[in-house]
Design a protein around this motif. Sequence first.
Motif, short mmCIF file in Angstrom:
data_model
loop_
_atom_site.label_atom_id
_atom_site.label_comp_id
_atom_site.label_asym_id
_atom_site.label_seq_id
_atom_site.Cartn_x
_atom_site.Cartn_y
_atom_site.Cartn_z
N LEU A 122 0.73 -1.23 0.01
CA LEU A 122 0.22 -0.16 -0.01
C LEU A 122 1.07 1.13 -0.05
CD1 LEU A 122 -2.82 -0.98 2.57
CD2 LEU A 122 -3.07 -1.08 0.19
N GLY A 123 1.87 0.95 0.57
CA GLY A 123 2.89 2.40 0.97
C GLY A 123 3.64 2.78 -0.54
N TYR A 124 3.45 1.65 -1.26
CA TYR A 124 4.21 2.00 -2.63
C TYR A 124 3.52 3.26 -3.42
CZ TYR A 124 4.32 1.81 -7.82
OH TYR A 124 4.29 2.24 -9.10
N SER A 125 2.35 3.44 -3.27
CA SER A 125 1.44 4.26 -3.94
C SER A 125 1.82 5.63 -3.62
CB SER A 125 -0.05 4.15 -3.77
OG SER A 125 -0.65 2.94 -4.21
N TYR A 126 2.38 5.96 -2.34
CA TYR A 126 2.93 7.36 -2.04
C TYR A 126 4.40 7.64 -2.61
CZ TYR A 126 -0.88 7.32 1.39
OH TYR A 126 -2.02 7.37 1.94
N THR A 127 5.15 6.65 -3.01
CA THR A 127 6.35 6.69 -3.01
C THR A 127 7.06 7.70 -4.35
OG1 THR A 127 6.79 4.75 -4.54
CG2 THR A 127 7.15 4.66 -2.24
N LYS A 128 5.95 7.78 -5.22
CA LYS A 128 6.23 8.63 -6.55
C LYS A 128 6.27 10.13 -6.11
CE LYS A 128 1.84 7.83 -8.98
NZ LYS A 128 1.24 7.38 -10.17
N ARG A 129 5.61 10.31 -5.04
CA ARG A 129 5.62 11.70 -4.71
C ARG A 129 6.98 12.39 -4.07
NH1 ARG A 129 0.93 9.36 -5.06
NH2 ARG A 129 -1.09 10.58 -5.23
#
Length: 287
Positions: A122-129
């Motif tokens: 789930l945390g992956y979704s934040y990483t490109k930020r």
Amino acid sequence: MIRKIGTVLEMIKIQHSIFALPWAFLGALYALEKVPAIEPLLWILLAMVTARAAAMTFNRILDAKIDAKNPRTQNRAIPQKKITKTFAGGFTLLMIILFLFSAYQLNDLCFKLAPIALLVTLGYSYTKRFTRFCHFILGISLSMAPIGAWLAVRPEWHPTPLLFGLATLLWIAGADILYACEDFDFDQNNKIRSIPAAIGIRNGMILSAFCHIGTIGALITVGIMGKMGPVFHAGVGAIALLLTYEHWIVRPDDLRRVNQAFFHVNGIISIAILFIGLGDLWQRGLL
């Protein structure tokens, strides 16, 4: 309700679960050096599908505004208001519950590690930020497939699943870097972090190639350490050729076949790795 669920499944491309599933079954296969019983295989299947479904749906919720601005993604279900964020959030919660339940059914170690798996996926979704290395977080997410499946049927740590996990990590990271090349202009203009946006398409492709060289290196290493037979090593050679083809059809000045490389070629690789494992164990008389 059925139509909305169908829309969610189409939105998250449920059929692309095929990328990680064979690696999970490979982990379970080598853990026992035989085909596992049907019950743990079904719980592994449920855990894999629900974890991915939760992560992908959460990603679509979180990225709804970004997707609406990107010409490549603006037709997705949430920007088009085919489903609401609330409905997608409820679906995500259901998938998380089913994932935790399947981990509980496997063994205590899997259940204890399940929250960590959710944190990564789930945390992956934040990483490109905030980091250009988001592709490697995605790789870590999928690398848990062979490791988790090994622990599901043989709850003890061993180098073999870790090496399979490393191969998966580098394979997915390299593929995702290629895929991100399609959004090079959009990512740069909207401050979305990715390796191509940070270092350019050509350099990104070079790094992707090195990732895939690392994938082959990890598979060769596990083949040597595990004393695997000629079927396994020949299969690794075939995967090397497929990865070479993937990089041959995608050029810095011609991205028309990125989808073919990302979905078709990698789909073949993911299915092939399972048959390579089955063939190796059969050739060594273990099946």
